[in-house]
Scaffold this motif. Structure first.
Motif, PDB file in Angstrom:
ATOM      1  N   PHE A  53       2.243  35.451  12.959  1.00 47.35           N
ATOM      2  CA  PHE A  53       3.032  36.306  12.902  1.00 47.35           C
ATOM      3  C   PHE A  53       3.498  37.518  11.807  1.00 47.35           C
ATOM      4  O   PHE A  53       3.647  38.452  12.332  1.00 47.35           O
ATOM      5  CB  PHE A  53       4.525  35.382  12.974  1.00 47.35           C
ATOM      6  CG  PHE A  53       5.693  36.231  13.514  1.00 47.35           C
ATOM      7  CD1 PHE A  53       6.071  36.424  14.706  1.00 47.35           C
ATOM      8  CD2 PHE A  53       6.504  36.825  12.347  1.00 47.35           C
ATOM      9  CE1 PHE A  53       7.360  37.065  14.881  1.00 47.35           C
ATOM     10  CE2 PHE A  53       7.671  37.527  12.451  1.00 47.35           C
ATOM     11  CZ  PHE A  53       7.947  37.699  13.760  1.00 47.35           C
ATOM     12  N   ARG A  54       3.026  36.857  10.921  1.00 42.86           N
ATOM     13  CA  ARG A  54       2.968  37.857   9.622  1.00 42.86           C
ATOM     14  C   ARG A  54       2.229  39.068   9.913  1.00 42.86           C
ATOM     15  O   ARG A  54       2.467  40.217   9.576  1.00 42.86           O
ATOM     16  CB  ARG A  54       2.867  37.235   8.451  1.00 42.86           C
ATOM     17  CG  ARG A  54       3.995  36.600   7.648  1.00 42.86           C
ATOM     18  CD  ARG A  54       3.779  35.792   6.504  1.00 42.86           C
ATOM     19  NE  ARG A  54       4.959  34.858   6.207  1.00 42.86           N
ATOM     20  CZ  ARG A  54       5.033  33.937   5.646  1.00 42.86           C
ATOM     21  NH1 ARG A  54       3.964  33.136   5.278  1.00 42.86           N
ATOM     22  NH2 ARG A  54       6.249  33.465   5.368  1.00 42.86           N
ATOM     23  N   ILE A  55       0.963  38.575  10.284  1.00 38.88           N
ATOM     24  CA  ILE A  55      -0.084  39.838  10.469  1.00 38.88           C
ATOM     25  C   ILE A  55       0.484  40.607  11.650  1.00 38.88           C
ATOM     26  O   ILE A  55       0.218  41.984  11.277  1.00 38.88           O
ATOM     27  CB  ILE A  55      -1.513  39.275  10.730  1.00 38.88           C
ATOM     28  CG1 ILE A  55      -1.997  38.319   9.408  1.00 38.88           C
ATOM     29  CG2 ILE A  55      -2.406  40.192  11.041  1.00 38.88           C
ATOM     30  CD1 ILE A  55      -3.389  37.511   9.867  1.00 38.88           C
ATOM     31  N   ARG A  56       0.719  40.072  12.603  1.00 43.98           N
ATOM     32  CA  ARG A  56       1.136  41.225  13.624  1.00 43.98           C
ATOM     33  C   ARG A  56       2.491  41.965  13.520  1.00 43.98           C
ATOM     34  O   ARG A  56       2.528  43.112  13.825  1.00 43.98           O
ATOM     35  CB  ARG A  56       1.210  40.241  15.044  1.00 43.98           C
ATOM     36  CG  ARG A  56      -0.088  39.783  15.410  1.00 43.98           C
ATOM     37  CD  ARG A  56       0.396  38.917  16.715  1.00 43.98           C
ATOM     38  NE  ARG A  56      -0.853  38.463  17.130  1.00 43.98           N
ATOM     39  CZ  ARG A  56      -1.033  37.839  18.370  1.00 43.98           C
ATOM     40  NH1 ARG A  56       0.115  37.293  19.149  1.00 43.98           N
ATOM     41  NH2 ARG A  56      -2.014  37.108  18.619  1.00 43.98           N
ATOM     42  N   TYR A  57       3.448  41.075  12.882  1.00 44.08           N
ATOM     43  CA  TYR A  57       4.598  41.922  12.909  1.00 44.08           C
ATOM     44  C   TYR A  57       5.243  42.429  11.346  1.00 44.08           C
ATOM     45  O   TYR A  57       5.858  43.425  11.471  1.00 44.08           O
ATOM     46  CB  TYR A  57       5.801  41.047  13.596  1.00 44.08           C
ATOM     47  CG  TYR A  57       5.679  41.035  14.984  1.00 44.08           C
ATOM     48  CD1 TYR A  57       6.035  42.011  15.664  1.00 44.08           C
ATOM     49  CD2 TYR A  57       5.092  39.858  15.463  1.00 44.08           C
ATOM     50  CE1 TYR A  57       5.583  41.786  17.193  1.00 44.08           C
ATOM     51  CE2 TYR A  57       4.817  39.767  16.761  1.00 44.08           C
ATOM     52  CZ  TYR A  57       4.987  40.646  17.638  1.00 44.08           C
ATOM     53  OH  TYR A  57       4.835  40.684  18.848  1.00 44.08           O
ATOM     54  N   ILE A  58       4.741  41.801  10.655  1.00 43.24           N
ATOM     55  CA  ILE A  58       5.221  41.897   9.119  1.00 43.24           C
ATOM     56  C   ILE A  58       4.146  42.369   8.297  1.00 43.24           C
ATOM     57  O   ILE A  58       3.643  41.874   7.508  1.00 43.24           O
ATOM     58  CB  ILE A  58       5.869  40.782   8.436  1.00 43.24           C
ATOM     59  CG1 ILE A  58       6.829  40.174   9.471  1.00 43.24           C
ATOM     60  CG2 ILE A  58       6.713  41.061   7.146  1.00 43.24           C
ATOM     61  CD1 ILE A  58       7.475  39.111   8.934  1.00 43.24           C
ATOM     62  N   HIS A  59       3.817  43.592   8.712  1.00 46.20           N
ATOM     63  CA  HIS A  59       2.712  44.309   7.842  1.00 46.20           C
ATOM     64  C   HIS A  59       3.186  45.354   7.071  1.00 46.20           C
ATOM     65  O   HIS A  59       2.243  46.023   6.448  1.00 46.20           O
ATOM     66  CB  HIS A  59       1.555  44.737   8.866  1.00 46.20           C
ATOM     67  CG  HIS A  59       1.889  45.458  10.018  1.00 46.20           C
ATOM     68  ND1 HIS A  59       2.340  46.775  10.083  1.00 46.20           N
ATOM     69  CD2 HIS A  59       2.315  45.109  11.225  1.00 46.20           C
ATOM     70  CE1 HIS A  59       3.080  47.053  11.357  1.00 46.20           C
ATOM     71  NE2 HIS A  59       2.971  45.874  12.140  1.00 46.20           N
TER      72      HIS A  59
END
Lengths: 802, 277
Positions: free
Chosen positions: A398-404
């Protein structure tokens, strides 16, 4: 395309499309990326161009509408990030020595005595690595101790004040704000200045030692950010430890010292020039990693084993001895400096950042009947570890996809810090577990709602740095915690630690794992003695230790080195056997579900990491299918313009070029003559080593190996080198500079064979030739790392730009 | 038994072993007797003052005397001639070494009780701060007693409000003084030195605190649960908002796939697919 056709089977259709795509590259890959492009947030398998034995079960009806809107796009080869990718960002390190003529000349020139000085220099460097790593560890420890002490005192005073008067919500706000603001600083420096300093750094160092060049990983800037970041995140009260990052710090120190210069500071000390090569640097980095482990845990042997387990491809006796030397120096430095700092010089009682305390009293011994119990604890640790990793996997995805975006990352870290404080506060607030202050060594006793002269037992666990909490759980006398407290603590801390790992702060996962394990281990010990109603297994501290080992083993899945580290940290050799059993069980059980945390993160970063062996079922794949082809070759005497064009071509960012015979007669076979690297070509172009200039009798210094070393490790990009129009027509003779004996394999070699050669020798390029010694293809790291054993057999990863 | 011993001495005399007498020199014997008496007195004192703990106040005189006696035995070791070597004959001539054991026991007890902390530097009498503390302590005890007497008739557990109200001042003073002493001690002492106050003071404080907060139930902290719940649920709510909003508004990161350069023969591909599918 009709919907009917689509409904048949995704995988079947994909395969057709893939073949279309492969026949002509110009054919737009209409549906090839359908599933990937359509899904947003769903975990979908990418349609790799060569999917082997992998059938995706996608809900058809859902995707069709979205798919139709995607269809008209001509370049739909964009997919959301997933774990089945290899990033183009990462390159290999050149461990293979280029034995060109310059090298031979230099070796001839240096006499025997000079080689002996080189050997001495190696030892000096190792000693310096040890000393500096130890000092950095001391610095971190002392600063953390003081800052955290200050913070806890402020909060404690505040809580004490408001307990009497009312208004504890202000204390909560104060605590949360303090944590969040400290973590904000720590996160800002990581997110905006050096993102590679995030996390524990162990995955990065593993990759580096594996032979992957992670950009910026061993720079001085990274070290500074890492050290400050660790201090801030521990002081910020996150569920993190400062031990993991020590390994990274040690590696950076090693890489820096062994090069005798810092490109960040633009200082060149003109020393240790001999070591400016990837091979030498790797050896020192492994020594640095060992020194880091040894400073973190007071475990010099564990450190050596760690770097051997993770890194060094060859079990080189002298290298091992040197690594051990660096580790010993490091722990000794830490020990002596800290003992001076604590006021009892020469006592040498704090060998590591974390000290598990002494486990040598009689009641801490174990009996043979307890071994099955320990093994059971290993099973529990494995399951909990797998759960931890699985949760962290989803979170990281999730972090890689959305919280970049960096600002989002900082906000996330702050939120985690605030929530950690809040959870801690609420737990302390709700707990009614009071223990008498007398006779206990609590650093910051919080009274809150306890009677005067008592402290809140939950607060010893939450209102403390994690290291201290671990030691308390190991050594507090039986009865210091009530089971309810421990249970709640384990539950909460488990989720907090899982949530915290992977934030954009530099912090390790060792201590949180130990803490979770120690808490449930102690709970287990208490319930055991409760169940048996006897006092035979009285001391819960022992079970806390085993639980800690099990949990850590279940999360990181290290084997040999972790056993030795735990053994050395406890300072008790007799615990070696149960710890080994616990770690083995935890690893076996955990591996059944998901892989270790570090491997998982390496995979999620799309790093082309080579494991020890090729996938077991890959013998039928041959080099012909594995290699990349066609290969961009250079002729032995090549036109400068061609070289520049090849190097400037952004679409093919190759690093090694086979050199073939420059035969004007095209009918004849152009056999392989050698291999030349991009970096070498750039140095040649920079110094304008052209045939014509030599013929013109221009006074020109002969190029030496030193010129190549000076440019290392940051060779200028090709764009910065100016080549005039006239010079483009010059010729360049590569025969002197190329590696005349590159490793080659025939086309028929099987994948495991190629893999073994590649992995064991630490190669970067492996040329595939046919029986006429003609270059057919090239095998690089990414070609090999593509194949992986997945859940349903052999899988292939796709390459992606990240 | 005495006669038997006398006989043994006689025999040894006859055997001509003058240097190794089981009989002690008279001076040594008196030293030993003094030590025995001193230790008996100290033991008695310690035992009598075990509960409530008054060790340091009551027994420091005994302890000091015993130390002196032990010292005079041990001192004889250094300078005296062979014949007056009491230290050797008393302290080290047998396996049990009872005098050494006893003295070690007393020393350890004294250390553990941390009595040095509330005595003057020369160990004569209590230090000023301790005196002050004990004064306050007695005052609060009297206060408790005084206020309880009024209600002696009906001691229902909830009826201590009087005590709480009237003695609050003394109690707070006592508590503050104790905390102050503790802080002073922690600053003054080194890390190796234990951070404890002496046992008398600690115990006195303990008793008072227990009386105060357990028996009288005086220290009722105001629990403001509602604001704490409000603030914490607000903070716990923030991440949910954050993740939802970043999920909905943040642009998902896309990766661009790169076409690998592979051999373009369908034969090998079919071959692979047959093998694995």
């Amino acid at each position: 395309m009709a919907n009917v056709a689509k409904k048949v089977s995704w995988s079947g259709r994909d395969r057709d499309d893939d073949e279309d795509g492969r026949v002509g590259e110009t054919t737009p890959l209409l549906n090839g990326t359908g599933p990937g492009a359509a899904g947003s947030g769903r975990q979908l398998t990418p349609s790799s161009f060569l999917r082997i034995g992998q059938l995706s079960n996608v809900d058809l009806n859902e995707d069709i509408h979205e798919l139709e809107t995607e269809l008209p796009r001509q370049h739909p080869n964009e997919i959301p990030h997933n774990e089945k990718l290899l990033s183009l960002k990462y390159e290999s390190l050149d461990y293979d020595n280029s034995e060109n003529q310059l090298f031979l000349e230099e070796e001839r020139r240096i006499n025997h005595a000079a080689f002996r000085t080189v050997e001495i220099k190696r030892w000096v460097i190792c000693a310096m690595i040890g000393i500096l790593t130890g000092l950095v560890a001391c610095f971190i420890d002392i600063v953390v101790e003081n800052l955290a002490g200050l913070k806890y005192r402020v909060v404690k005073d505040n809580i004490d004040k408001f307990t009497a008067k009312g208004g504890l919500s202000f204390s909560l706000l104060l605590w949360a704000t303090l944590n969040a603001s400290v973590v904000m600083v720590g996160s800002v420096i990581v997110a905006f200045i050096e993102p590679v300093a995030a996390g524990s750094g162990i995955p990065q160092i593993k990759c580096y030692l594996n032979g992957v060049k992670i950009p910026h990983v061993v720079r001085l800037k990274t070290l500074v950010i890492k050290v400050c970041g660790v201090i801030l995140s521990v002081v910020g009260g996150l569920a993190v430890g400062k031990e993991g990052p020590m390994i990274h710090s040690g590696s950076v120190i090693a890489a820096g010292i062994s090069q005798g210069r810092s490109t960040s500071l633009k200082r060149d000390f003109k020393i240790f020039e001999y070591f400016r090569r990837d091979t030498e640097k790797r050896d020192f980095v492994s020594a640095g990693a060992a020194a880091g482990v040894s400073a973190a845990f007071g475990a010099p042997v564990g450190g050596v084993l760690f770097s051997l387990e993770e890194g060094a491809s060859f079990w080189n006796q002298f290298l091992t001895w040197r690594i051990f030397f660096a580790s010993m120096i490091s722990t000794f430095t830490l020990n002596s400096v800290l003992s001076v700092y604590h006021g009892n010089a020469w006592d040498l009682s704090s060998p590591g950042l974390i000290n598990f305390g002494r486990f040598d009293s009689e009641k801490m011994g174990y009996t043979i009947q307890e071994i099955p119990i320990f093994i059971f604890m290993g099973v529990v640790g494995g399951i909990l570890g797998a759960l931890f990793n699985a949760l962290n996997y989803w979170l990281t995805m999730f972090r890689i996809r959305y919280i970049h975006r960096p600002c989002l990352q900082v906000v996330e870290a702050m939120l985690v810090a605030a929530v950690t404080a809040t959870v801690g506060f609420v737990m302390i607030y709700c707990s009614r577990d009071c223990q008498p202050i007398q006779g206990s060594s609590v650093a910051y006793p919080l009274q809150l709602f306890c009677a005067d002269g008592e402290y809140n037992s939950m607060a010893t666990a939450f209102f403390n740095t994690p290291e201290k909490s671990v030691v308390n759980l190991f050594h507090d006398p039986p009865g210091s915690y009530n089971p309810m407290t421990l249970g709640m603590f384990t539950l909460m801390y488990f989720f907090l630690a899982c949530w915290t790992y992977g934030l954009t702060v530099s912090a390790g996962v060792f201590i949180p794992s130990l803490l979770i394990g120690a808490a449930w281990g102690r709970l287990f010990g208490i319930s055991l003695s409760y169940l048996t109603k006897g006092s035979i297994w009285a001391d819960p501290g022992k079970y806390a230790l085993m639980g800690a080992a099990a949990q850590l083993g279940g999360i990181v899945r290290m084997t040999l080195s972790l056993t030795v580290i735990m053994m050395e940290a406890t300072g008790n050799v007799t615990y070696g056997f149960p710890i080994m059993l616990v770690l083995m069980t935890a690893k076996i059980v955990g591996d059944y579900f998901v892989e270790g945390l570090y491997d998982m993160h390496i995979q999620l970063q799309s790093v082309p990491f080579l494991h020890w062996e090729a996938p077991v079922t890959s013998h039928s794949l041959t080099a012909r299918e594995v290699m990349s082809t066609p290969v961009t070759c250079l002729r032995r005497i090549e036109r400068v313009g061609t070289v520049v064009d090849i190097l400037s071509d952004t679409s093919s960012n190759h690093n090694g070029f086979p050199v073939v015979e420059s035969n004007p007669d095209t009918t004849q076979v152009a056999g392989l003559r050698g291999l030349i690297l991009r970096s070498q070509l750039i140095v040649l172009l920079k110094h304008k080593v052209f045939v014509e200039r030599a013929n013109l009798n221009v006074v020109q210094r002969r190029l030496k190996l030193k010129d190549f070393r000076d440019a290392y490790p940051r060779f200028p990009p090709i764009q910065s080198i100016h080549v005039s129009q006239d010079e483009r027509d010059c010729m360049i003779d590569l025969s002197e500079f190329m590696n005349p004996s590159p490793y080659t394999v025939p086309q028929e070699a099987s994948l495991p064979r190629v893999f073994k050669l590649f992995r064991a020798l630490g190669l970067r390029h492996l040329v595939v030739v046919d029986n006429r010694n003609e270059v057919v293809g090239m095998v690089t790291r990414k070609d090999l790392a593509r194949y992986r054993l997945g859940k349903e057999g052999l899988e292939e990863l796709s390459l992606a730009q990240t | 038994a005495l006669e038997l011993a006398e006989e043994m001495v006689e025999e040894l005399w006859d055997a001509g072993l003058p240097g190794d007498l089981p009989e002690l020199e008279p001076e040594c014997r008196s030293l030993l007797a003094a030590f025995a008496e001193g230790s008996a007195a100290l033991t008695g004192c310690l035992g009598r003052r075990a509960r409530p703990v008054r060790l340091c106040q009551g027994c420091h005189g005994h302890y000091r005397r015993l130390l002196a006696e032990y010292g005079s035995i041990a001192r004889a070791f250094g300078n005296s001639s062979e014949s007056h070597n009491c230290a050797k004959s008393i302290l080290t001539s047998d396996r049990l070494q009872i005098v050494v054991t006893l003295s070690e026991f007393f020393n350890e007890t004294w250390e553990a009780a941390n009595c040095a902390n509330c005595l003057k530097n020369n160990s004569e009498g209590l230090s000023n701060s301790t005196e002050e503390f004990l004064d306050l302590f007695n005052k609060s005890l009297t206060c408790f007693e005084h206020n309880l007497q009024g209600q002696a008739t009906d001691l229902s557990p909830n009826n201590y409000t009087e005590v709480c109200k009237n003695c609050n001042e003394t109690y707070t003073k006592l508590n503050d003084l104790y905390n102050h002493l503790q802080r002073m001690n922690r600053q003054g002492g080194e890390a190796a030195h234990s951070a404890h106050l002496c046992i008398d003071v600690e115990d006195a404080m303990n008793i008072t605190r227990k009386l105060w907060s357990r028996t009288f139930n005086c220290s009722l902290p105001c629990s403001d649960t509602v604001p704490v719940i409000a603030v914490s649920s607000f903070i716990l709510f923030l991440p949910i908002v954050f993740y939802l909003s970043s999920f909905l508004h943040s642009k998902q990161k896309k990766r661009i796939l790169i076409l690998p350069k592979r051999i373009q023969s369908n034969a090998s591909l079919v071959n692979i697919q047959e093998k694995y599918s």
